[in-house]
Design a protein around this motif. Structure first.
Motif, PDB file in Angstrom:
ATOM      1  N   GLY A 280       0.794  -1.216   0.000  1.00 14.58           N
ATOM      2  CA  GLY A 280       0.000   0.000   0.000  1.00 14.58           C
ATOM      3  C   GLY A 280       0.828   1.269   0.000  1.00 14.58           C
ATOM      4  N   GLY A 281       2.171   1.129   0.004  1.00 12.78           N
ATOM      5  CA  GLY A 281       3.027   2.303  -0.037  1.00 12.78           C
ATOM      6  C   GLY A 281       3.258   2.946   1.312  1.00 12.78           C
ATOM      7  N   TYR A 282       3.072   2.193   2.393  1.00 14.51           N
ATOM      8  CA  TYR A 282       3.298   2.727   3.735  1.00 14.51           C
ATOM      9  C   TYR A 282       4.709   2.376   4.200  1.00 14.51           C
ATOM     10  CZ  TYR A 282      -1.715   3.595   4.114  1.00 14.51           C
ATOM     11  OH  TYR A 282      -2.991   4.074   3.912  1.00 14.51           O
ATOM     12  N   PRO A 283       5.331   3.233   5.020  1.00 18.72           N
ATOM     13  CA  PRO A 283       6.690   2.949   5.496  1.00 18.72           C
ATOM     14  C   PRO A 283       6.686   1.788   6.484  1.00 18.72           C
ATOM     15  CG  PRO A 283       5.817   4.870   6.623  1.00 18.72           C
ATOM     16  CD  PRO A 283       4.820   4.519   5.554  1.00 18.72           C
ATOM     17  N   ASP A 284       7.642   0.887   6.336  1.00 17.09           N
ATOM     18  CA  ASP A 284       7.714  -0.276   7.223  1.00 17.09           C
ATOM     19  C   ASP A 284       8.766  -0.079   8.309  1.00 17.09           C
ATOM     20  OD1 ASP A 284       7.306  -2.770   8.294  1.00 17.09           O
ATOM     21  OD2 ASP A 284       8.552  -3.813   6.828  1.00 17.09           O
ATOM     22  N   GLU A 285      10.004   0.217   7.887  1.00 14.54           N
ATOM     23  CA  GLU A 285      11.089   0.406   8.851  1.00 14.54           C
ATOM     24  C   GLU A 285      12.286   1.053   8.172  1.00 14.54           C
ATOM     25  OE1 GLU A 285      12.576  -3.302  10.242  1.00 14.54           O
ATOM     26  OE2 GLU A 285      13.021  -4.063   8.230  1.00 14.54           O
ATOM     27  N   VAL A 286      13.164   1.623   8.987  1.00 12.79           N
ATOM     28  CA  VAL A 286      14.450   2.089   8.485  1.00 12.79           C
ATOM     29  C   VAL A 286      15.298   0.850   8.249  1.00 12.79           C
ATOM     30  CG1 VAL A 286      16.519   3.443   8.967  1.00 12.79           C
ATOM     31  CG2 VAL A 286      14.282   4.253   9.773  1.00 12.79           C
ATOM     32  N   ASP A 287      15.770   0.647   7.025  1.00 11.45           N
ATOM     33  CA  ASP A 287      16.500  -0.591   6.729  1.00 11.45           C
ATOM     34  C   ASP A 287      17.963  -0.497   7.162  1.00 11.45           C
ATOM     35  OD1 ASP A 287      17.869   0.779   4.708  1.00 11.45           O
ATOM     36  OD2 ASP A 287      16.514   0.109   3.141  1.00 11.45           O
ATOM     37  N   ASP A 288      18.770  -1.444   6.730  1.00 15.42           N
ATOM     38  CA  ASP A 288      20.166  -1.521   7.181  1.00 15.42           C
ATOM     39  C   ASP A 288      21.072  -0.491   6.525  1.00 15.42           C
ATOM     40  OD1 ASP A 288      19.639  -3.543   8.975  1.00 15.42           O
ATOM     41  OD2 ASP A 288      20.029  -5.133   7.506  1.00 15.42           O
ATOM     42  N   GLY A 289      20.540   0.245   5.562  1.00 13.89           N
ATOM     43  CA  GLY A 289      21.310   1.330   4.964  1.00 13.89           C
ATOM     44  C   GLY A 289      22.246   0.892   3.856  1.00 13.89           C
ATOM     45  N   ALA A 290      22.947   1.865   3.297  1.00 14.45           N
ATOM     46  CA  ALA A 290      23.890   1.629   2.201  1.00 14.45           C
ATOM     47  C   ALA A 290      25.320   1.840   2.679  1.00 14.45           C
ATOM     48  CB  ALA A 290      23.583   2.582   1.045  1.00 14.45           C
TER      49      ALA A 290
ATOM     50  N   VAL B 237      20.756  16.738  -1.879  1.00 20.58           N
ATOM     51  CA  VAL B 237      20.980  15.340  -1.515  1.00 20.58           C
ATOM     52  C   VAL B 237      21.687  15.331  -0.159  1.00 20.58           C
ATOM     53  CG1 VAL B 237      22.033  13.142  -2.135  1.00 20.58           C
ATOM     54  CG2 VAL B 237      21.213  14.684  -3.941  1.00 20.58           C
ATOM     55  N   HIS B 238      21.025  14.749   0.844  1.00 20.45           N
ATOM     56  CA  HIS B 238      21.576  14.767   2.202  1.00 20.45           C
ATOM     57  C   HIS B 238      21.825  13.351   2.703  1.00 20.45           C
ATOM     58  CE1 HIS B 238      22.301  15.830   6.337  1.00 20.45           C
ATOM     59  NE2 HIS B 238      21.225  15.185   6.766  1.00 20.45           N
ATOM     60  N   ARG B 239      23.040  13.114   3.176  1.00 22.80           N
ATOM     61  CA  ARG B 239      23.401  11.809   3.729  1.00 22.80           C
ATOM     62  C   ARG B 239      23.080  11.760   5.219  1.00 22.80           C
ATOM     63  NH1 ARG B 239      29.580   9.280   3.974  1.00 22.80           N
ATOM     64  NH2 ARG B 239      29.383   8.394   6.070  1.00 22.80           N
ATOM     65  N   ILE B 240      22.519  10.653   5.662  1.00 21.84           N
ATOM     66  CA  ILE B 240      22.206  10.453   7.083  1.00 21.84           C
ATOM     67  C   ILE B 240      22.928   9.196   7.566  1.00 21.84           C
ATOM     68  CG2 ILE B 240      20.393   9.989   8.782  1.00 21.84           C
ATOM     69  CD1 ILE B 240      18.431  11.435   6.923  1.00 21.84           C
ATOM     70  N   ASP B 241      23.845   9.358   8.493  1.00 19.05           N
ATOM     71  CA  ASP B 241      24.561   8.209   9.038  1.00 19.05           C
ATOM     72  C   ASP B 241      23.658   7.438   9.995  1.00 19.05           C
ATOM     73  OD1 ASP B 241      26.960   8.742   7.692  1.00 19.05           O
ATOM     74  OD2 ASP B 241      27.542  10.209   9.209  1.00 19.05           O
ATOM     75  N   LEU B 242      23.572   6.122   9.784  1.00 19.26           N
ATOM     76  CA  LEU B 242      22.715   5.274  10.617  1.00 19.26           C
ATOM     77  C   LEU B 242      23.542   4.721  11.782  1.00 19.26           C
ATOM     78  CD1 LEU B 242      20.772   3.404   7.770  1.00 19.26           C
ATOM     79  CD2 LEU B 242      20.134   5.487   9.013  1.00 19.26           C
ATOM     80  N   LYS B 243      23.797   5.585  12.749  1.00 22.80           N
ATOM     81  CA  LYS B 243      24.674   5.218  13.865  1.00 22.80           C
ATOM     82  C   LYS B 243      24.085   4.116  14.730  1.00 22.80           C
ATOM     83  CE  LYS B 243      26.549   9.918  13.976  1.00 22.80           C
ATOM     84  NZ  LYS B 243      26.712  11.165  14.762  1.00 22.80           N
ATOM     85  N   LEU B 244      22.762   4.096  14.870  1.00 18.93           N
ATOM     86  CA  LEU B 244      22.127   3.084  15.714  1.00 18.93           C
ATOM     87  C   LEU B 244      22.257   1.684  15.127  1.00 18.93           C
ATOM     88  CD1 LEU B 244      18.876   4.996  16.772  1.00 18.93           C
ATOM     89  CD2 LEU B 244      20.981   4.687  18.088  1.00 18.93           C
ATOM     90  N   LYS B 245      22.494   1.605  13.829  1.00 15.87           N
ATOM     91  CA  LYS B 245      22.654   0.285  13.206  1.00 15.87           C
ATOM     92  C   LYS B 245      24.007  -0.326  13.565  1.00 15.87           C
ATOM     93  CE  LYS B 245      18.751   0.396  10.915  1.00 15.87           C
ATOM     94  NZ  LYS B 245      17.652  -0.572  11.180  1.00 15.87           N
ATOM     95  N   GLY B 246      24.968   0.536  13.859  1.00 15.83           N
ATOM     96  CA  GLY B 246      26.270   0.058  14.308  1.00 15.83           C
ATOM     97  C   GLY B 246      27.116  -0.600  13.248  1.00 15.83           C
ATOM     98  N   ASN B 247      26.788  -0.387  11.969  1.00 18.10           N
ATOM     99  CA  ASN B 247      27.573  -1.031  10.917  1.00 18.10           C
ATOM    100  C   ASN B 247      28.156  -0.027   9.915  1.00 18.10           C
ATOM    101  OD1 ASN B 247      25.231  -0.260   9.695  1.00 18.10           O
ATOM    102  ND2 ASN B 247      24.516  -2.319   9.192  1.00 18.10           N
TER     103      ASN B 247
END
Length: 299
Positions: free
Chosen positions: A81-91, A118-128
Motif C-alpha cells: 500500500g506504499g506505507y513505510p515499514d522500517e528504516v533498513d540496514d542502509g547503504a 541530496v543529504h546523507r544520514i549516518d545510521l549510527k544506531l545500526k552500528g555497521n
C-alpha cells in the motif's frame, strides 16, 4: 517542515512512525536501490541491476520535479500500500555518496535540474557504518519540464510516475516561459521602483519643502520602460499591479505640483508635497517587498 539538511536518524524514525502513505510528493526507497554498480543481469536481459537503479533515480527525480516537488527517501522499506515499514540496514558509504547521486542527476536530466538537495544520514544506531539518503526536490518553474535519460518526460502522480502527454508538455513549457517573463519583469520593476523610493526619500530629507532647492531639481523621473510596462505588469499579482499604477499616478501628481510652483523653489503647499512623497515612499516599499516575494520563487 525541518530542512532536510538538518535531518538525522531520528527524523527517519519519525517518518516511519508517522505512517504516511506515499504521495505525489513523498517516495520511499530501500537502500538496495542505491546499488548503481551492481553488474547482475536483469531477469529480462535488459541491462544490469545497477543500470536499472540508476534509471529509476533519474526518472523518479525528474517526474517529481515536473509535478509538485517533494522528497525521495532512500533507506526506508515500504510495506503493502506504499506505507513505510522500517528504516533498513542502509547503504555502504564506500559504494555510494551524495556527490555520486548529485552527479547522476545533474548529467542525465535536461534542462539541468536546480533547487535540489541530496543529504546523507549516518545510521549510527545500526552500528555497521551505513547510511541513508534524502533527496529534496523543488517544483520545476523556469526550466520545466525536465527530460529524463531516455528522452521522455515524466510526472509523478500519487505514488507512480507517468509519461507525460504532448499537451501536458506544451502546457508546462508555456508556464515555464510565463514564469521566466514574470521573473524578469519583477527584477526590472524592483530596480526601477527602488530608484523612485530613494529619490522620494532624499527629497523628504532635504530642505526642499522649506525652500533653498530649485524646483526643477525636485522632479522625480519615471523611466519609459516602466510607463510602457502595463501589459507585462499584468502577469504580477493583483495587489502589486494596483500599487504600481498608483505609484506612477502619485509621481505624476507630485511632478505636476513641482512644475506649477514658482519655478524656483517649492514653498507653497508644502504639506501636500510632504503627503505625496510619503505616499510614494510607502507604496514603493510595499511594492518592493512584494516583488522580492515573487523573486523568492526562483529556483
Amino acid at each position: 517542515m525541518k530542512d532536510v539538511r538538518e535531518w538525522d536518524e531520528t527524523d527517519l524514525q519519525r517518518v516511519v512512525e508517522a505512517d504516511q502513505k506515499e504521495t505525489t510528493t513523498l517516495d520511499y526507497k530501500a537502500s538496495a536501490a542505491l546499488s548503481f554498480k551492481d553488474r547482475t543481469q536483469m531477469s529480462n536481459g535488459k541491462g544490469t541491476v545497477g543500470e536499472k537503479h540508476r534509471q529509476d533515480l533519474i526518472r523518479d527525480v525528474a517526474s517529481m520535479a515536473n509535478a509538485e516537488g517533494g522528497l525521495i527517501i532512500y533507506g526506508i522499506k515500504e510495506r503493502s500500500g506504499g506505507y513505510p515499514d522500517e528504516v533498513d540496514d542502509g547503504a555502504d558509504p564506500k559504494t555510494v555518496s551524495a556527490e555520486q547521486i548529485e552527479q547522476i542527476i545533474l548529467t542525465n536530466i535536461n534542462p539541468r535540474l536546480e533547487g535540489f538537495v541530496v543529504h546523507r544520514i549516518d545510521l549510527k544506531l545500526k552500528g555497521n557504518g551505513t547510511c541513508a539518503f534524502v533527496i529534496s526536490i523543488s517544483k520545476a518553474h523556469r526550466n520545466a519540464p525536465h527530460q529524463a535519460d531516455d528522452k521522455l518526460y515524466y510526472r509523478r502522480h500519487d505514488a507512480t510516475k507517468l509519461v507525460m502527454e504532448d499537451n501536458e508538455i506544451r502546457d508546462m513549457i508555456g508556464r515555464s516561459l510565463e514564469f521566466g517573463k514574470k521573473f524578469g519583469i519583477a527584477w526590472d520593476l524592483l530596480i526601477e521602483i527602488r530608484r523612485i523610493v530613494a529619490a522620494a526619500t532624499a527629497r523628504q530629507q532635504s530642505r526642499a519643502i522649506s525652500g533653498g532647492i530649485p524646483g526643477k531639481d525636485l522632479i522625480i523621473t519615471v523611466s519609459s520602460s516602466l510607463r510602457s510596462s502595463g501589459v507585462a505588469v499584468m502577469s504580477l499579482p493583483q495587489p502589486l499591479r494596483i500599487k504600481a499604477a498608483r505609484l506612477i499616478n502619485t509621481v505624476d501628481q507630485y511632478n505636476s505640483l513641482v512644475e506649477l510652483s514658482d519655478g524656483q523653489h517649492v514653498l507653497a503647499g508644502a504639506a501636500q508635497f510632504v503627503a505625496l512623497l510619503g505616499q510614494l515612499t510607502q507604496d514603493g516599499e510595499e511594492i518592493c517587498a512584494g516583488l522580492e516575494d515573487v523573486l523568492k520563487d526562483q529556483p
